[in-house]
Design an enzyme around this catalytic site. Structure first.
Site, short mmCIF file in Angstrom:
data_model
loop_
_atom_site.label_atom_id
_atom_site.label_comp_id
_atom_site.label_asym_id
_atom_site.label_seq_id
_atom_site.Cartn_x
_atom_site.Cartn_y
_atom_site.Cartn_z
N LEU A 151 93.26 14.84 16.16
CA LEU A 151 93.29 14.04 17.38
C LEU A 151 91.96 14.12 18.11
O LEU A 151 91.48 15.19 18.47
CB LEU A 151 94.41 14.54 18.30
CG LEU A 151 94.54 13.83 19.65
CD1 LEU A 151 94.88 12.36 19.45
CD2 LEU A 151 95.60 14.51 20.50
N ASP A 152 91.36 12.95 18.35
CA ASP A 152 90.12 12.82 19.11
C ASP A 152 88.98 13.68 18.56
O ASP A 152 88.09 14.10 19.30
CB ASP A 152 90.36 13.18 20.59
CG ASP A 152 91.29 12.20 21.28
OD1 ASP A 152 91.39 11.06 20.80
OD2 ASP A 152 91.91 12.57 22.29
N GLU A 153 88.99 13.96 17.27
CA GLU A 153 87.95 14.77 16.68
C GLU A 153 87.31 14.10 15.47
O GLU A 153 86.65 14.75 14.66
CB GLU A 153 88.50 16.15 16.29
CG GLU A 153 88.92 16.98 17.49
CD GLU A 153 89.37 18.37 17.10
OE1 GLU A 153 89.14 18.77 15.94
OE2 GLU A 153 89.95 19.07 17.95
#
Length: 282
Positions: free
Chosen positions: A224-226
């Site tokens: 997530l979001d990486e």
């Protein structure tokens, strides 16, 4: 003459630039812009070339086959400025969606929006720019997530979308769906130091007295979001800013960062480099 964009990546070795340039010259190609990068950490070489030539794309691609085999090139070749099919996903916050549609209308983005998918009804969005673009209302719950993502996948396949943009789509994609979309799905999210997760991140930032807010556009992965970062920007804030001020400034940053990332992707300026990206920006 037509204008083309060619990108390539491969394991680095000597002679790549000379071989490719010579091959283009042999086809009467006139190079108008060229960027290259050798990453010593990954051992990979990256190149983007804009050029003019008389032959069509198929002829040029065939002429480069020897170099593709010789150097193991991962090569793309497109007509410059050709509009590419894009699917847009959105929730209730429509500022990024509206901005992308406006930039498309004025010719700033070379994209063809083939559909918009929302997990809220169309009436929840206050946008006239959607016009006749097909809108698919696909609500989602924890129990229906697999079926909803399967429906999104069908829309992607049926529409021929080359790129998926999460224009403030406030849902977490499954690992399987993220893997299927690898390298062709861009997300935008607020990015702060320190990070604030959950509801009302700008209000959390205000309570902590942050002095800078920002946004990050990245490719979607199972983390997530990486995912690999494409574009980031920041803006200073002060003790005098209210939470509403931070929200307003945050919307502006999110719009411009996402638009920049989408433009760079459509122009083949972004090349994946394992967990990072190489961005040959203007």
């Amino acid at each position: 003459m037509s204008e083309f964009i060619m990108t390539l990546r491969c394991g680095n070795r000597s002679g790549i630039v000379a071989a490719v340039a010579s091959r283009l010259a042999g086809q009467g190609g006139d190079i108008t812009e060229a960027h290259q990068f050798d990453d010593p950490e990954t051992g990979m070489f990256f190149m983007r070339v804009a050029f003019r030539a008389e032959p069509d794309a198929a002829t040029l691609r065939a002429a480069l086959d020897e170099e593709v085999r010789r150097f193991g090139l991962d090569l793309t070749l497109r007509v410059a400025g050709a509009r590419r099919k894009v699917l847009l996903l959105v929730s209730r916050f429509d500022h990024c969606l509206g901005d992308l549609l406006y930039r498309t209308r004025i010719g700033e983005l070379a994209m063809e929006p083939v559909a918009i998918i929302g997990n809220h009804p169309r009436e929840a969005l206050n946008l006239t720019l959607m016009g006749s673009i097909p809108y698919h209302y696909l609500p989602v719950t924890a129990a229906s997530k697999r079926e909803q993502e399967a429906a999104i996948q069908r829309v992607i396949e049926e529409s021929g979308a080359e790129l998926v943009v999460l224009a403030r789509y406030m849902q977490i994609l499954s690992d399987e769906f993220s893997a299927w979309l690898s390298g062709r799905c861009i997300n935008i999210h607020h990015s702060f130091l320190p990070g604030f997760k959950g509801a009302k991140p700008y209000h959390q930032a205000h309570r902590r007295g942050v002095k800078m807010i920002g946004a990050t556009a990245h490719y979607v992965t199972g983390d997530l979001d990486e995912g690999p970062i494409i574009c980031q920007d920041v803006e200073p804030v002060s003790h005098a800013d209210t939470p509403d001020d931070l929200v307003r400034k945050g919307r502006d940053i999110e719009r411009r960062v996402l638009a920049r990332a989408v433009a760079w992707h459509l122009e083949d300026r972004v090349l994946l480099n394992k967990d990072k990206t190489v961005v040959f920006a203007k």
